[in-house]
Write an enzyme that holds these catalytic residues in place. Structure first.
Site, PDB file in Angstrom:
ATOM      1  N   ASP A  59      -3.090   9.478   7.049  1.00 33.00           N
ATOM      2  CA  ASP A  59      -2.197   8.423   6.566  1.00 33.00           C
ATOM      3  C   ASP A  59      -0.806   8.960   6.243  1.00 33.00           C
ATOM      4  O   ASP A  59       0.167   8.204   6.231  1.00 33.00           O
ATOM      5  CB  ASP A  59      -2.794   7.754   5.324  1.00 33.00           C
ATOM      6  CG  ASP A  59      -3.926   6.817   5.745  1.00 33.00           C
ATOM      7  OD1 ASP A  59      -5.044   7.318   5.981  1.00 33.00           O
ATOM      8  OD2 ASP A  59      -3.671   5.617   5.907  1.00 33.00           O
ATOM      9  N   GLN A  90     -15.567   1.589   6.394  1.00 30.17           N
ATOM     10  CA  GLN A  90     -14.841   1.509   7.667  1.00 30.17           C
ATOM     11  C   GLN A  90     -15.605   2.210   8.796  1.00 30.17           C
ATOM     12  O   GLN A  90     -15.496   1.818   9.956  1.00 30.17           O
ATOM     13  CB  GLN A  90     -13.439   2.158   7.528  1.00 30.17           C
ATOM     14  CG  GLN A  90     -12.471   1.383   6.676  1.00 30.17           C
ATOM     15  CD  GLN A  90     -12.503   1.826   5.220  1.00 30.17           C
ATOM     16  OE1 GLN A  90     -13.513   2.323   4.729  1.00 30.17           O
ATOM     17  NE2 GLN A  90     -11.409   1.652   4.511  1.00 30.17           N
ATOM     18  N   ARG A  92       0.864  -1.186   0.000  1.00 30.95           N
ATOM     19  CA  ARG A  92       0.000   0.000   0.000  1.00 30.95           C
ATOM     20  C   ARG A  92       0.901   1.238   0.000  1.00 30.95           C
ATOM     21  O   ARG A  92       1.787   1.350   0.843  1.00 30.95           O
ATOM     22  CB  ARG A  92      -0.927   0.037   1.236  1.00 30.95           C
ATOM     23  CG  ARG A  92      -1.989  -1.055   1.226  1.00 30.95           C
ATOM     24  CD  ARG A  92      -3.066  -0.786   2.267  1.00 30.95           C
ATOM     25  NE  ARG A  92      -4.080   0.127   1.766  1.00 30.95           N
ATOM     26  CZ  ARG A  92      -5.031   0.660   2.537  1.00 30.95           C
ATOM     27  NH1 ARG A  92      -5.063   0.399   3.834  1.00 30.95           N
ATOM     28  NH2 ARG A  92      -5.943   1.466   2.017  1.00 30.95           N
TER      29      ARG A  92
END
Ligand code: MRU
Length: 355
Positions: free
Chosen positions: A246, A205, A98
């Site tokens: 992130d 999520q 990722r």
């Protein structure tokens, strides 16, 4: 602060009792089933990160840290050069699973730093140092999340409504979480919040994980579809937005789950403070701005058919499925880190927390 073995074992990612494999709570099966997966090979770790069985920036970093140790244990060679080469190959492979969350490469590089910096030691000695390092990554995360939660809690008051997007709770970290941390810590201290959790299309999520974690902790949570955030804000039900991150660039731009930047724009319109909460391991000072953050593109079937009993879009319709977007720093009220609350000008003030 000393973190006990029990505390680590209670986290969604940990080492097995015999320390030979990585155990993860499979987040793809929540909230319906609590299934733990055992990861032993580089491919299993890569796949678990790729399919989001383990997800959330800090959690994938912790998983990669433990993974690098487990892979080191299995190496047959006692030759340092060969060991180092294999570890670097494994590290590169895991990082490629990722691209957006910096915690993944941060943790792998930290483990490789131990390998590279100890060429004068035997391979078993280096493996033993890697053992300590992977535990340190998780222990530090527990501590950082606790501090973030305390700083975050200082920004809101009893009875406030808080809107969050995606999942930045214990599942995504180790304990408490980042954006959800203040809500869980508040609950422990008898402070009540009304949380609005965006469901977070396309992978849900917010619906599957955030509402599950908050409800389990007894926090008042209301699940909304992403397109309801504006109305909830207009109704005056939201006093602050807390979201995770992130990768935070040096100028304060940050990547987080797709849809985050829309929430920030809405918050600005309604005059609601908008915060991102994240550990220093998510701040990438080598990344100048949000334009330099690589955004992961995912399988179009996540939009077309995943979660539905039958496809809800024409087969092969063109889809654009970025997993993240970048929120401009100008929309941010502050960045809540384990080293304090960083206010604008971000470029200048982010540097200060690393001094
Ligand atoms: O694709 P995901 O589910 O890994 O995306 C996660 C997020 O965007 C989180 O908000 C972020 O990783 C912070 S977790 C503390």
């Amino acid at each position: 602060m000393v973190i006990t073995k029990e505390e680590r074992m209670g986290c969604s990612v940990h080492l097995s009792g015999d320390e030979k494999s990585v155990i993860i709570l499979d987040q793809t099966q929540l909230p319906n089933r609590q299934v733990y997966l055992t990861l032993e090979t580089a491919e299993e770790i890569y796949d678990a990160i790729k399919v989001l069985a383990v997800r959330g920036a800090p959690a994938i970093g912790i998983c990669a840290g433990y993974g690098m140790y487990v892979l080191a244990l299995k190496k047959q060679t006692e030759d340092y050069a060969a060991f180092r080469k294999e570890m670097h190959e494994d590290g590169e492979y895991l990082i490629s699973s990722r691209p957006t969350a910096v915690n993944l490469s941060w943790a792998v590089k930290r483990m490789l730093g131990v390998v590279d910096g100890n060429g004068d030691k035997t391979v078993p000695e280096i493996v033993s140092l890697l053992h300590d390092e992977c535990y340190a990554i998780q222990d530090e995360d527990i501590e950082m999340c606790r501090r973030i939660s305390e700083y975050g809690l200082s920004l809101v008051k009893d009875g406030d409504g808080i809107l969050t997007h995606c999942n930045a709770g214990p599942l995504a970290t180790s304990r408490y979480g980042t954006a959800i941390g203040p809500m869980l810590l508040g609950k422990e201290k008898g402070i009540e919040f009304h949380v609005f959790a965006d469901e977070t299309r396309p992978l849900l999520q917010g619906a599957r994980l955030t509402s599950y974690e908050l409800q389990k902790a007894g926090v008042d949570v209301t699940l909304i579809c992403d397109n309801m955030a504006s109305l909830v804000m207009k109704n005056g039900w939201v006093q602050a937005c807390f979201v995770g991150c992130d990768r935070i660039a040096a100028n304060g731009d940050f990547a987080n789950k797709i849809g985050t930047s829309g929430v920030a724009i809405l918050a600005k319109h309604y005059g609601i403070p908008f915060y991102t909460l994240g550990p220093t391991s998510t701040i990438d000072m080598s990344c100048p701005t949000g334009a330099d953050i690589k955004i992961e593109q995912r399988n179009p079937d996540e939009i077309r058919e995943m979660w539905y009993r039958e496809p809800m879009a024409p087969a092969d319709v063109k889809c654009y499925n970025p997993a993240f977007d970048v929120t401009d720093h100008e929309l941010l009220t502050a960045i809540v880190t384990d080293r304090g609350i960083v206010y604008p000008p971000f470029e200048e003030n982010l540097k200060k927390i690393f001094e």
